[in-house]
Design a protein around this motif. Structure first.
Motif, mmCIF file in Angstrom:
data_model
loop_
_atom_site.group_PDB
_atom_site.id
_atom_site.type_symbol
_atom_site.label_atom_id
_atom_site.label_comp_id
_atom_site.label_asym_id
_atom_site.label_seq_id
_atom_site.Cartn_x
_atom_site.Cartn_y
_atom_site.Cartn_z
ATOM 1 N N ASP A 1 0.843 -1.195 0.000
ATOM 2 C CA ASP A 1 0.000 0.000 0.000
ATOM 3 C C ASP A 1 0.880 1.248 0.000
ATOM 4 O O ASP A 1 1.681 1.465 0.906
ATOM 5 C CB ASP A 1 -0.905 -0.016 1.235
ATOM 6 C CG ASP A 1 -1.997 1.052 1.179
ATOM 7 O OD1 ASP A 1 -1.808 2.080 0.501
ATOM 8 O OD2 ASP A 1 -3.037 0.857 1.835
ATOM 9 N N SER A 2 0.731 2.059 -1.030
ATOM 10 C CA SER A 2 1.606 3.221 -1.197
ATOM 11 C C SER A 2 1.183 4.409 -0.349
ATOM 12 O O SER A 2 1.956 5.358 -0.178
ATOM 13 C CB SER A 2 1.620 3.643 -2.670
ATOM 14 O OG SER A 2 0.332 4.117 -3.049
ATOM 15 N N GLY A 3 -0.058 4.371 0.172
ATOM 16 C CA GLY A 3 -0.592 5.577 0.790
ATOM 17 C C GLY A 3 -0.870 6.613 -0.291
ATOM 18 O O GLY A 3 -0.552 6.417 -1.469
ATOM 19 N N TRP A 4 -1.454 7.720 0.092
ATOM 20 C CA TRP A 4 -1.806 8.747 -0.888
ATOM 21 C C TRP A 4 -0.589 9.588 -1.250
ATOM 22 O O TRP A 4 0.109 10.089 -0.374
ATOM 23 C CB TRP A 4 -2.921 9.638 -0.354
ATOM 24 C CG TRP A 4 -4.227 8.909 -0.263
ATOM 25 C CD1 TRP A 4 -4.843 8.453 0.862
ATOM 26 C CD2 TRP A 4 -5.057 8.534 -1.361
ATOM 27 N NE1 TRP A 4 -6.012 7.807 0.540
ATOM 28 C CE2 TRP A 4 -6.172 7.847 -0.822
ATOM 29 C CE3 TRP A 4 -4.976 8.701 -2.741
ATOM 30 C CZ2 TRP A 4 -7.188 7.334 -1.613
ATOM 31 C CZ3 TRP A 4 -5.991 8.192 -3.537
ATOM 32 C CH2 TRP A 4 -7.082 7.519 -2.975
ATOM 33 N N GLN A 5 -0.350 9.716 -2.556
ATOM 34 C CA GLN A 5 0.775 10.499 -3.057
ATOM 35 C C GLN A 5 0.305 11.401 -4.190
ATOM 36 O O GLN A 5 -0.513 10.980 -5.016
ATOM 37 C CB GLN A 5 1.885 9.573 -3.572
ATOM 38 C CG GLN A 5 2.453 8.633 -2.521
ATOM 39 C CD GLN A 5 3.574 7.768 -3.070
ATOM 40 O OE1 GLN A 5 4.217 8.117 -4.061
ATOM 41 N NE2 GLN A 5 3.813 6.629 -2.428
ATOM 42 N N PRO A 6 0.809 12.643 -4.255
ATOM 43 C CA PRO A 6 0.419 13.539 -5.355
ATOM 44 C C PRO A 6 0.771 12.929 -6.710
ATOM 45 O O PRO A 6 1.841 12.335 -6.874
ATOM 46 C CB PRO A 6 1.234 14.807 -5.086
ATOM 47 C CG PRO A 6 1.600 14.737 -3.636
ATOM 48 C CD PRO A 6 1.741 13.285 -3.313
ATOM 49 N N CYS A 7 -0.115 13.091 -7.679
ATOM 50 C CA CYS A 7 0.113 12.530 -9.012
ATOM 51 C C CYS A 7 1.029 13.403 -9.858
ATOM 52 O O CYS A 7 1.546 12.940 -10.885
ATOM 53 C CB CYS A 7 -1.219 12.341 -9.740
ATOM 54 S SG CYS A 7 -2.291 11.089 -9.002
#
Length: 436
Positions: free
Chosen positions: A128-134
């Motif tokens: 699970d990468s967690g939320w990251q800016p695209c």
């Protein structure tokens, strides 16, 4: 007592027998590969390894040999793999498949999946990468890789909470199997027509082998037949349940991972091959299996001089207006019962005009031996038989009783056009960001 074979949806059941004299003849996926010429070249790569991995390496994987041999519909492939003494392993961390033969080893790499993940993350995440800016991949959005045993999923959401809650959720449920549905999804998000998205990164076990893949495997002594190629990535999980409805059935978990309430509109993007090569007619399905839908549940319905008129409600109008950007020709199809279905054409506004359909007499298959339904009189694809919409509607209703689910089937030519439109937007955004 013998184990029961996994239950396979009637939609995916086919009767065919491979002639060993012509082992590479297709009996399934002919519409997509030979007629529609869908681009499957980027899906997977097959490699002959220089060295066979040791027993310890294979012990860390999941052996799926018996699962594949039990679930495949292709007797030729089953007997071939048994004759070659092939043991098949899944590396669930990297989502690779290994064919372990007595004297060599082949590996299948999910290249499309790798490319998608590298597009949104620094590498290919395995947890699970967690939320990251695209970033420039999708400005104003953030992404999250959610792993599972079937390739995982890519979650996207707008960085502003109010936008992602108010705008539709877009799902690309069959990811690799429906080429360019990812690009259609990204186009809608970039143009402000969606606030969040779920993209399936895993195979459903039915993705065709390309001619290049087949030629390479033949050269390495594993001449698989390409019909219903369900002996590489598995069609079912360890419990015999199909992977093809992963996103629809798992909708509650994905919504929880998105950390938002389910919007009133879900647009489920799929790819289809039309009835002719340049078919650009988009078909929107609203349900063909229980729970059935009466026209009055969709909007204001009336019949006048044998013609049916339907004015959709607000959420449905929003969805149809959004999808209309794909094509000037759109149709809406659904069923109120097993033998009472409807086909409507979308007029200039959002009014629908149509007629009743009885699948027993009005529907046929484009190809003998394959479930590729269409309306012969209208020369138009017919899709309410797909179970995906019903499963998604059932799951969605538990989260939000007001949610409308649109199952959007987009022909090959339209999806290719949307790829070009997305690239144009990306170039424009890149030039703007660089100050040119």
């Amino acid at each position: 007592m013998q184990d029961k074979r996994p239950g396979i949806s009637p939609l995916f059941l086919s009767q065919f027998e491979v002639d060993e004299a012509v082992p590479f003849q297709r009996h399934l996926n002919r519409l997509e590969v030979e007629i529609g010429q869908e681009d499957y070249s980027q899906l997977k790569r097959v490699e002959l390894l220089d060295e066979v991995p040791d027993d310890e390496t294979f012990a860390a994987m999941v052996e799926i040999t018996e699962r594949l041999l039990k679930s495949t519909q292709n007797n030729y492939n089953r007997e071939l793999l048994k004759r070659l003494q092939t043991r098949i392993y899944l590396d669930p961390v990297h989502y690779s498949i290994y064919y372990r033969l007595p004297d060599r080893c082949l590996r299948f790499v999910a290249t499309w999946r790798q490319a998608v993940l590298q597009r949104f993350f620094a590498g290919v995440p395995i947890e699970d990468s967690g939320w990251q800016p695209c970033g420039q991949a999708l400005p104003e959005f953030e992404g999250r890789f959610l792993p599972d045993t079937a390739g995982g999923a890519l979650l996207l959401r707008h960085q502003q909470g109010d936008i992602r809650q108010q705008q539709p959720l877009i799902t690309a449920s069959h990811g690799p199997y429906d080429p360019h549905t990812l690009e259609v999804t990204l186009y809608f998000l970039r143009t402000g027509k969606g606030g969040s998205a779920i993209i399936n990164l895993g195979f459903a076990g039915r993705e065709p082998l390309t001619d290049e893949n087949m030629a390479q495997m033949e050269a390495w002594g594993v001449p698989l037949n390409p019909s219903n190629i369900d002996v590489i990535y598995p069609y079912v999980n360890e419990h015999g349940h199909p992977y093809c409805y992963k996103l629809e059935e798992g909708l509650p978990d994905y919504i929880a991972a998105l950390e938002l309430p389910l919007p009133d509109l879900v647009v489920d993007i799929h790819g289809c091959v039309g009835t002719f090569s340049d078919d650009r007619r988009v078909v929107v399905g609203l349900g063909g299996l229980p729970p059935f839908r009466e026209p009055e549940q969709i909007g204001t319905f009336r019949k006048q001089e044998g013609v049916l008129y339907l004015q959709p409600g607000e959420a449905m109008r929003h969805g149809l207006a959004m999808v209309r950007e794909l094509s000037d020709e759109m149709y809406v199809q659904f069923c109120a019962g097993a033998h009472q279905c409807y086909n409507f054409a979308l007029l200039g506004g959002t009014q629908l005009l149509g007629f009743q359909v009885d699948p027993r007499t009005d529907v046929d298959s484009l190809l003998a031996g394959e479930e590729r339904a269409f309306l012969p009189k209208e020369d138009l694809r017919w899709l309410p038989g797909a179970g995906a919409n019903a499963l998604q509607r059932i799951a969605a209703h538990k989260l939000n009783p007001h949610t409308q689910c649109l199952h959007v089937e987009i022909p090959t030519a339209v999806r290719r056009k949307m790829v070009l439109k997305l690239r144009s937007l990306e170039i424009e955004s890149s030039l703007y960001a660089s100050g040119l």
